[in-house]
Each structure stands twice: as structure tokens, then as C-alpha cells.
Design an enzyme around this catalytic site. Structure first.
Site, short mmCIF file in Angstrom:
data_model
loop_
_atom_site.label_atom_id
_atom_site.label_comp_id
_atom_site.label_asym_id
_atom_site.label_seq_id
_atom_site.Cartn_x
_atom_site.Cartn_y
_atom_site.Cartn_z
N LEU A 21 0.82 -1.21 0.00
CA LEU A 21 0.00 0.00 0.00
C LEU A 21 0.85 1.27 0.00
O LEU A 21 0.31 2.38 -0.01
CB LEU A 21 -0.92 0.01 1.22
CG LEU A 21 -2.04 -1.04 1.25
CD1 LEU A 21 -2.77 -0.99 2.58
CD2 LEU A 21 -3.01 -0.82 0.11
N LYS A 70 15.94 -6.16 4.58
CA LYS A 70 16.19 -5.04 5.49
C LYS A 70 17.59 -5.06 6.11
O LYS A 70 18.14 -4.01 6.44
CB LYS A 70 15.13 -4.98 6.58
CG LYS A 70 13.77 -4.51 6.08
CD LYS A 70 12.80 -4.31 7.23
CE LYS A 70 11.47 -3.77 6.75
NZ LYS A 70 10.55 -3.46 7.86
N ASN A 91 15.02 0.41 6.35
CA ASN A 91 13.85 0.29 5.48
C ASN A 91 13.72 1.47 4.53
O ASN A 91 12.79 1.52 3.72
CB ASN A 91 12.56 0.15 6.31
CG ASN A 91 12.13 1.47 6.91
OD1 ASN A 91 12.95 2.26 7.38
ND2 ASN A 91 10.83 1.74 6.89
N LYS A 159 13.61 -17.11 21.47
CA LYS A 159 13.62 -16.01 20.50
C LYS A 159 13.39 -14.67 21.20
O LYS A 159 14.00 -13.66 20.85
CB LYS A 159 12.56 -16.23 19.42
CG LYS A 159 12.86 -17.40 18.49
CD LYS A 159 11.79 -17.54 17.42
CE LYS A 159 12.10 -18.68 16.47
NZ LYS A 159 11.04 -18.83 15.43
N LEU A 226 -0.02 -4.29 15.44
CA LEU A 226 0.72 -3.81 14.28
C LEU A 226 0.10 -4.26 12.95
O LEU A 226 0.45 -3.75 11.89
CB LEU A 226 2.18 -4.27 14.34
CG LEU A 226 3.12 -3.35 15.14
CD1 LEU A 226 2.69 -3.21 16.59
CD2 LEU A 226 4.55 -3.84 15.08
N GLY A 249 -2.51 -1.19 13.07
CA GLY A 249 -1.19 -0.68 12.67
C GLY A 249 -1.15 0.18 11.43
O GLY A 249 -0.07 0.46 10.92
#
Length: 285
Positions: A21, A70, A91, A159, A226, A249
Site C-alpha cells: 500500500l 532489510k 527500510n 527467541k 501492528l 497498525g
């Protein structure tokens, strides 16, 4: 707008990018501000080095970078902003005389989106659900913008531990811990800003949620998911059921794009034009 020999080109590099978008944001702003610029998606299936060098050689004004590049793009840049270097991901690429310089507008984009809803980050206690790239960005955002405490929840707790350790090592922020999602009841107190940073609930799997236990949502003062498609996730609905305000988000997407546009064109986008871009995004969802 009329495309001519003076039209500047900007775009998004990644794979896939067909769903993006971002053109809605940039082309709306450019049209409103009378900027002779066009923004398009640029799919790159391999060889990010060639893509970056080619874009610079072709005179492209600026680029956004999305998954999976990224971090992979960094070796091919002439310079990297200090904050982006700490995060280890960029980004946004801005054209300079020596090549593209890398920035990260995801963090200020998230911060500005949260502030726009009247939510404070400084001094807040934050729960981050997830331990992927979005959760990592959210954790650094909390550290950079002076949160009081951060708790990262993830099904695979290691993680989350890795992100917490990295944030502490790179920023010096030590009030951060990692727990498995099942251990959320160990989180002390309530009044947390909860950032939902997993893909659970993303279209088309809209009925998924990383946490469904209503007692979890009682720890929240406000929820920020998000995800922006769908407009309201199951996580948001469960929050609202407990009387907790919940936001999606879409404004994070908006504000990271606005920041990039301002860098490329050396302008400040007025609030009324930011609002028009937001309305254009909403019409596309």
C-alpha cells in the site's frame, strides 16, 4: 500528474511487493504537495546488490526496503544512520553523492503512530507479543524512547530472550525480560501498553490470536496491534471486550512512509496532507 523528463522516481524493493500500500501514501502526498515524483513497487527476487547499484545508476531518488532485504542491503550502502546501525536493519534509502544512505523509519513511524492516539511511550510499561522482526523493532522503539519496562512474550521463549539480550547489549536498556506466552501471569501489575507484533489474525486468517485468555487483557491499559488488515483483529476484539482501547497498525505504515517521503524530498508534510494520505489508505483496506 504529468510524467515527464523531470519526474523523480522512488519505490519499494522486496519480495513480494505486489500487495504493498506504500504507493498510496507516497503518490497521494506527492499529488497534494505538487511534487513531480512517482512511487512504484520494484520486486527483487535475488541479487539485492545489483538492484541497489542499478537503482542508484538509474537516478532513483529513494527507496523503501522490505522483507527479506532489510539487513541484507546494508553492505551495499555508502553509509548507515547511527540508529539504523544499532538496530541492524534499514527500510529507507536516501540518495547521496556517494550512494544510498540507509535509515530505519519503522521505529519513529511506530512511535509517531502511538503518539497520534494520545498514548505515551516515555515512562510506560510495555508488553510485546511476538519475537519476529516487528517485535524486535518494537523492543528497540521502547528502549530508544525511554519506556520504563519491557516484557517480551513469545511461544518460543528463546527467541524473545535473544531480542531482550540484543536490546540490552546495543542500547544499555536493562529493564527488559522475556517470558513464554503461557507465563504471562508472571507479569506484575497492570496498565501496560500492549504491542501485538505477531502475524496471528492477519488476513485471511482473521480469527487467529496469539492470546485468548481474558485475564491477559486485564493487564493492558491500551492495545496497539501492528496488523492493519483486517481493520479489527481478533486480538483487538478481545481487548475491547475487556474495556481496553485497541488500535490497528495502519498509522504505523502511514508514518514510516511519511518520514521516508520527507527525507527524499527535504520537506515537512503538513498534517492536513498526512490526514489525506491516511484517508486514502483507509479507502484501500
Amino acid at each position: 500528474m504529468e510524467i515527464n523528463g523531470k519526474t523523480k522516481l522512488a519505490g519499494l524493493i522486496g519480495n513480494p511487493v505486489e500487495h504493498t500500500l506504500s504507493p498510496v501514501i507516497h503518490n497521494t502526498i506527492a499529488g497534494c504537495m505538487g511534487e513531480n515524483m512517482v512511487y512504484i513497487p520494484l520486486p527483487v527476487k535475488k541479487d539485492i546488490e545489483a538492484a541497489v547499484k542499478g537503482a542508484y545508476a538509474l537516478g532513483i531518488q529513494g527507496l523503501n526496503i522490505t522483507v527479506p532485504y532489510k539487513s541484507a542491503v546494508i553492505p551495499y550502502l555508502s553509509d548507515v544512520d547511527s540508529e539504523a546501525a544499532v538496530i541492524g536493519a534499514v527500510n529507507t534509502l536516501v540518495r547521496t553523492e556517494d550512494g544510498f544512505k540507509g535509515y530505519n523509519t519503522d521505529l519513529p513511524g511506530l512511535y509517531r503512530a502511538i503518539l497520534s492516539e494520545g498514548i505515551a511511550v516515555e515512562g510506560s510499561r510495555i508488553i510485546i507479543v511476538g519475537a519476529g522482526g516487528a517485535a524486535r523493532a518494537a523492543a528497540f522503539m521502547g528502549a530508544f524512547y525511554k519506556a520504563e519496562r519491557i516484557v517480551i512474550l513469545n511461544r518460543t521463549v528463546q527467541k524473545a530472550v535473544n531480542i531482550a539480550k540484543e536490546v540490552t547489549e546495543k542500547t544499555g536498556f536493562s529493564e527488559i525480560e522475556a517470558l513464554s506466552i503461557e507465563e504471562f501471569d508472571k507479569i506484575e501489575g497492570c496498565g501496560y501498553l500492549v504491542l501485538q507484533a505477531t502475524k496471528a489474525g492477519l488476513f485471511p486468517k482473521t480469527e487467529e490470536t496469539p492470546i485468548s485468555d481474558e485475564s491477559f487483557f486485564k493487564k493492558a491499559a491500551v492495545v496497539y496491534d501492528l496488523i492493519y488488515t483486517p481493520e479489527e483483529t481478533m486480538f483487538m476484539r478481545l481487548s475491547k471486550k475487556q474495556g481496553v482501547k485497541a488500535y490497528n497498525g495502519l498509522k504505523m505504515l502511514l508514518y514510516q512512509g511519511v518520514a521516508a517521503y520527507e527525507m527524499w524530498n527535504h520537506v515537512r508534510v503538513p498534517d492536513k496532507i498526512v490526514q489525506k494520505a491516511y484517508e486514502a489508505l483507509q479507502s484501500k483496506i
